[in-house]
Write a protein that holds these residues in place. Structure first.
Motif, PDB file in Angstrom:
ATOM      1  N   ALA A 189      32.647  27.719  31.367  1.00 53.34           N
ATOM      2  CA  ALA A 189      32.172  29.027  31.504  1.00 53.34           C
ATOM      3  C   ALA A 189      32.958  30.014  32.448  1.00 53.34           C
ATOM      4  CB  ALA A 189      30.639  29.125  31.956  1.00 53.34           C
ATOM      5  N   VAL A 190      33.286  29.404  33.814  1.00 49.93           N
ATOM      6  CA  VAL A 190      33.859  30.126  34.643  1.00 49.93           C
ATOM      7  C   VAL A 190      35.374  30.305  34.356  1.00 49.93           C
ATOM      8  CG1 VAL A 190      34.627  30.281  37.041  1.00 49.93           C
ATOM      9  CG2 VAL A 190      32.148  29.209  36.285  1.00 49.93           C
ATOM     10  N   PHE A 191      35.928  29.211  33.907  1.00 51.29           N
ATOM     11  CA  PHE A 191      37.248  29.387  33.201  1.00 51.29           C
ATOM     12  C   PHE A 191      37.440  30.274  32.105  1.00 51.29           C
ATOM     13  CE2 PHE A 191      40.571  26.573  31.053  1.00 51.29           C
ATOM     14  CZ  PHE A 191      41.759  27.253  31.626  1.00 51.29           C
ATOM     15  N   ALA A 192      36.491  30.329  31.364  1.00 49.34           N
ATOM     16  CA  ALA A 192      36.612  31.472  30.247  1.00 49.34           C
ATOM     17  C   ALA A 192      36.490  32.928  30.720  1.00 49.34           C
ATOM     18  CB  ALA A 192      35.305  30.987  29.040  1.00 49.34           C
ATOM     19  N   ASN A 193      35.678  33.168  31.550  1.00 48.08           N
ATOM     20  CA  ASN A 193      35.436  34.194  32.173  1.00 48.08           C
ATOM     21  C   ASN A 193      36.681  34.570  33.201  1.00 48.08           C
ATOM     22  OD1 ASN A 193      32.840  34.542  31.305  1.00 48.08           O
ATOM     23  ND2 ASN A 193      31.843  33.905  32.821  1.00 48.08           N
ATOM     24  N   VAL A 194      37.159  33.854  33.631  1.00 47.45           N
ATOM     25  CA  VAL A 194      38.304  34.174  34.513  1.00 47.45           C
ATOM     26  C   VAL A 194      39.729  34.675  33.692  1.00 47.45           C
ATOM     27  CG1 VAL A 194      40.045  33.184  36.149  1.00 47.45           C
ATOM     28  CG2 VAL A 194      37.529  33.108  36.639  1.00 47.45           C
ATOM     29  N   THR A 195      39.696  33.824  32.760  1.00 45.60           N
ATOM     30  CA  THR A 195      40.780  33.972  31.796  1.00 45.60           C
ATOM     31  C   THR A 195      40.706  35.362  30.895  1.00 45.60           C
ATOM     32  OG1 THR A 195      40.929  31.555  31.139  1.00 45.60           O
ATOM     33  CG2 THR A 195      41.850  33.053  29.443  1.00 45.60           C
ATOM     34  N   LYS A 196      39.497  35.783  30.690  1.00 46.20           N
ATOM     35  CA  LYS A 196      39.115  37.245  30.073  1.00 46.20           C
ATOM     36  C   LYS A 196      39.709  38.211  31.213  1.00 46.20           C
ATOM     37  CE  LYS A 196      35.013  38.867  30.262  1.00 46.20           C
ATOM     38  NZ  LYS A 196      33.599  39.052  30.014  1.00 46.20           N
ATOM     39  N   GLU A 197      39.153  38.052  32.527  1.00 42.72           N
ATOM     40  CA  GLU A 197      39.450  38.824  33.607  1.00 42.72           C
ATOM     41  C   GLU A 197      41.001  38.980  34.002  1.00 42.72           C
ATOM     42  OE1 GLU A 197      37.687  40.962  34.750  1.00 42.72           O
ATOM     43  OE2 GLU A 197      35.540  40.354  34.166  1.00 42.72           O
ATOM     44  N   ASP A 198      41.830  37.905  33.324  1.00 44.63           N
ATOM     45  CA  ASP A 198      43.461  37.732  33.771  1.00 44.63           C
ATOM     46  C   ASP A 198      43.982  38.436  32.761  1.00 44.63           C
ATOM     47  OD1 ASP A 198      45.392  37.031  35.475  1.00 44.63           O
ATOM     48  OD2 ASP A 198      45.874  35.306  33.657  1.00 44.63           O
ATOM     49  N   GLY A 199      43.049  38.954  31.653  1.00 43.59           N
ATOM     50  CA  GLY A 199      43.700  39.542  30.552  1.00 43.59           C
ATOM     51  C   GLY A 199      44.280  38.796  29.238  1.00 43.59           C
ATOM     52  N   ASP A 200      44.147  37.620  29.070  1.00 44.61           N
ATOM     53  CA  ASP A 200      44.390  36.813  27.979  1.00 44.61           C
ATOM     54  C   ASP A 200      43.167  36.844  27.225  1.00 44.61           C
ATOM     55  OD1 ASP A 200      45.490  34.956  26.121  1.00 44.61           O
ATOM     56  OD2 ASP A 200      46.495  33.909  27.884  1.00 44.61           O
ATOM     57  N   PHE A 201      43.103  37.637  26.267  1.00 48.29           N
ATOM     58  CA  PHE A 201      41.745  37.534  25.442  1.00 48.29           C
ATOM     59  C   PHE A 201      41.670  36.550  24.357  1.00 48.29           C
ATOM     60  CE2 PHE A 201      42.518  41.887  27.576  1.00 48.29           C
ATOM     61  CZ  PHE A 201      41.115  41.769  28.102  1.00 48.29           C
ATOM     62  N   ASP A 202      42.801  36.351  23.841  1.00 44.34           N
ATOM     63  CA  ASP A 202      42.865  35.390  22.846  1.00 44.34           C
ATOM     64  C   ASP A 202      42.587  33.797  23.117  1.00 44.34           C
ATOM     65  OD1 ASP A 202      43.789  37.009  20.799  1.00 44.34           O
ATOM     66  OD2 ASP A 202      45.706  36.930  21.219  1.00 44.34           O
ATOM     67  N   ALA A 203      43.012  33.752  24.351  1.00 51.45           N
ATOM     68  CA  ALA A 203      42.834  32.309  25.126  1.00 51.45           C
ATOM     69  C   ALA A 203      41.501  32.057  25.422  1.00 51.45           C
ATOM     70  CB  ALA A 203      43.598  32.168  26.437  1.00 51.45           C
TER      71      ALA A 203
END
Length: 279
Positions: free
Chosen positions: A184-198
């Protein structure tokens, strides 16, 4: 493919005319306001009102657990531990509080402490398969040299909003070291990093994890997917996820507060959809 710019009751009774009536009214108001703040995700207000409710009614020891949850959501881990431990001291055979302490240390990245609390919970409920899974995950993680520190380092990067560095650290933990509880944290951070597809793919993995290990997290899965699609401007899909989150909340607690964050998000999406229709 998602393409978008980055964006970062209880019933109230009338007080008796006796001298303790005002105190009863205050207690009920504080508890109701605390629950409402919790349901809408306003953790700071929840902490304030839970503390007030506890002061008004020390016998309501269950409020200590709710206070611990709110403090944990604010990142006040030491205060959360204090509240949880007070309750655990009063109810030493309560299974859930041992699990909650395990979750707290798990979030802090201290797998050794998490394992101890999960194991204590399993001793109290030896047939609970979900607790057994938490024990196994924590045991496997805590037995690997340096993994505790890696988890703590990753969470420090998250708290400092260093998204790219945190994402790399979490990828190493989740993908390379099997720390799936951090998905869950990995997904949220990936979103914050701007990679929405990932992020979208990772939220799918988060759903799989929640289904297998922590069904209560399914509500958060839907919330996060709603946020992702809302940022993308896909209000119809976002609305669907927020409605699912509300349904999970109802299934979990038996009611949905009209002021909850889910209701606010649903109304916001409906307003956006009808604005598009009228344009």
């Amino acid at each position: 493919m998602i393409r978008l710019p980055f964006s970062g009751q209880a019933a109230r009774r009338q007080p008796k005319p006796a001298d303790n009536g005002a105190a009863v009214e205050t207690q009920l108001s504080a508890g109701a306001q605390a629950d409402a703040a919790r349901n809408r995700g306003d953790w700071q207000s929840a902490v304030t009102f839970y503390r007030r409710a506890i002061a008004d009614s020390p016998a309501r020891t269950d409020l200590l657990v709710q206070l611990g949850h709110a403090e944990k959501e604010l990142g006040n881990y030491d205060r959360a531990e204090t509240a949880y431990r007070k309750y655990q001291g009063l109810h030493p055979r309560n299974v859930d509080i041992h699990v909650q302490l395990g979750h707290l240390f798990n979030r802090k990245g201290d797998l050794k402490a998490a394992f101890i609390w999960y194991e204590k919970a399993l001793q109290l409920a030896p047939d609970d398969r979900e607790i057994a899974r938490h024990v196994n995950i924590a045991r496997n993680g805590s037995s690997r040299p340096g993994l505790d520190q890696s988890r703590r380092d990753a969470m420090r990067l998250v708290e400092e909003n260093k998204w790219s560095q945190a994402r790399a650290a979490l990828r190493a933990l989740v993908v390379d070291n099997g720390q799936t509880d951090m998905i869950a944290v990995f997904a949220n951070v990936t979103k914050e990093d701007g990679d929405f597809d990932a992020a979208l793919k990772l939220y799918g993995q988060y759903r799989d994890y929640a289904n297998a290990f922590n069904p209560d997290s399914l509500e958060d899965v839907e919330v996060q997917l709603g946020h992702l699609h809302k940022i993308a401007g896909d209000y119809r899909t976002a609305l669907t996820h927020y409605i699912r989150a509300r349904n999970h909340q109802f299934k979990r607690s038996g009611y949905v507060d009209a002021t909850s964050s889910h209701e606010r998000e649903i109304q916001a999406c409906i307003s956006e959809i009808y604005t598009c229709f009228s344009a």
